[in-house]
Design an enzyme around this catalytic site. Structure first.
Site, PDB file in Angstrom:
ATOM      1  N   ARG A 123       3.255   2.072  -4.368  1.00 40.54           N
ATOM      2  CA  ARG A 123       2.025   2.814  -4.103  1.00 40.54           C
ATOM      3  C   ARG A 123       2.034   3.360  -2.690  1.00 40.54           C
ATOM      4  O   ARG A 123       2.305   2.635  -1.730  1.00 40.54           O
ATOM      5  CB  ARG A 123       0.828   1.881  -4.290  1.00 40.54           C
ATOM      6  CG  ARG A 123      -0.517   2.569  -4.111  1.00 40.54           C
ATOM      7  CD  ARG A 123      -1.608   1.679  -4.650  1.00 40.54           C
ATOM      8  NE  ARG A 123      -2.726   1.614  -3.719  1.00 40.54           N
ATOM      9  CZ  ARG A 123      -3.904   1.089  -4.001  1.00 40.54           C
ATOM     10  NH1 ARG A 123      -4.096   0.572  -5.186  1.00 40.54           N
ATOM     11  NH2 ARG A 123      -4.860   1.054  -3.121  1.00 40.54           N
ATOM     12  N   THR A 127      -2.162   7.871   0.026  1.00 36.00           N
ATOM     13  CA  THR A 127      -2.768   8.578  -1.107  1.00 36.00           C
ATOM     14  C   THR A 127      -3.185   7.657  -2.245  1.00 36.00           C
ATOM     15  O   THR A 127      -3.895   8.083  -3.158  1.00 36.00           O
ATOM     16  CB  THR A 127      -1.781   9.620  -1.665  1.00 36.00           C
ATOM     17  OG1 THR A 127      -0.630   8.942  -2.188  1.00 36.00           O
ATOM     18  CG2 THR A 127      -1.339  10.583  -0.567  1.00 36.00           C
ATOM     19  N   ASP A 224       5.385 -12.029  -8.157  1.00 41.71           N
ATOM     20  CA  ASP A 224       5.249 -13.160  -7.253  1.00 41.71           C
ATOM     21  C   ASP A 224       5.421 -14.482  -7.995  1.00 41.71           C
ATOM     22  O   ASP A 224       6.097 -15.398  -7.516  1.00 41.71           O
ATOM     23  CB  ASP A 224       3.861 -13.133  -6.581  1.00 41.71           C
ATOM     24  CG  ASP A 224       3.804 -12.124  -5.454  1.00 41.71           C
ATOM     25  OD1 ASP A 224       4.862 -11.565  -5.078  1.00 41.71           O
ATOM     26  OD2 ASP A 224       2.687 -11.883  -4.930  1.00 41.71           O
TER      27      ASP A 224
END
Length: 229
Positions: A123, A127, A224
């Site tokens: 990401r 933006t 994770d």
């Protein structure tokens, strides 16, 4: 399902979306990997079992049944012939890094020596949009059926970018199968409408997305829990 008290997958009405049959076995596995108290070793073990179910569904139910075949005869150990067929099409896996890499072993266990490509999408903090950072794909990928691997489908942003990368390399949309463990209804809708010829195979469609755009009830950050915690 033997116990109708269990939470089952949300229903969606898209012909290109396949949800694994909601058996007691699948729901039990989902319950374990969703539990915040599940240890990393158990999370990996039971996630791998679901991944294997997805790969089997993707390859044998939806994938390879669409590959072209030709007649092929073999000689059995009894010395007699058996008239069968062999596949002409080739497949490969493409994992969306890093969580998608957890699904590679399940694919290799079903298809020996399968080619694996990788796409890294993150990401953009400026933006908030998914942005391609890295890709490494088989040179002949446009000639293959592609199993796109990512365990979670939230908004669908990363998966949409990944499919656009595959399309830009000449892979026909109808030769792409997207495999994931848990999806959101929002992500499924965005993805299925954007790519109506592509097949989505998911283990479970959850309730939706929360404010930070995490799947709920979900299972937290899959990468994770699989690699770190």
């Amino acid at each position: 399902m033997a116990d109708n008290q269990a939470t089952l997958s949300t229903s969606v009405k898209f012909d290109n979306v396949v949800v694994l049959k909601q058996t007691s076995q699948l729901i039990a596995l989902m319950t374990i990997i969703r539990d915040v108290n599940t240890r990393r070793g158990d999370f990996i073990f039971y996630s791998n079992r679901i991944i294997r179910l997805l790969v089997e569904e993707g390859i044998h139910t939806t994938g390879l049944n669409h590959l072209p075949v030709e007649n092929h005869s073999v000689i059995t150990p009894t010395g007699l012939p058996y008239d069968g067929v062999k596949f002409l099409g080739k497949i490969c896996g493409v994992s969306i890094m890093r969580a998608g890499e957890s699904m590679e072993q399940g694919l290799r266990e079903c298809c020996r020596s399968v080619r694996i490509g990788k796409i890294l999408i993150q990401r953009d903090e400026a933006t908030a949009e998914a942005k391609l950072f890295y890709e490494k794909l088989p040179e002949d990928i446009k000639e293959r059926y592609v199993l796109l691997l990512d365990p979670m489908l939230a908004t669908g942003g990363s998966a949409i970018v990944a499919v656009e990368v595959l399309l830009s390399h000449g892979v026909p949309e109808e030769r792409i199968l997207f495999l994931n463990l848990i999806s959101s209804p929002e992500g499924i809708e965005a993805f299925a409408k954007r790519f109506p010829k592509l097949k989505v195979i998911t283990g479970f469609i959850d309730e939706g997305l929360n404010e930070p755009k995490f799947v709920i009830p979900g299972l937290g950050d899959f990468g994770d829990r699989y690699y770190c915690l």
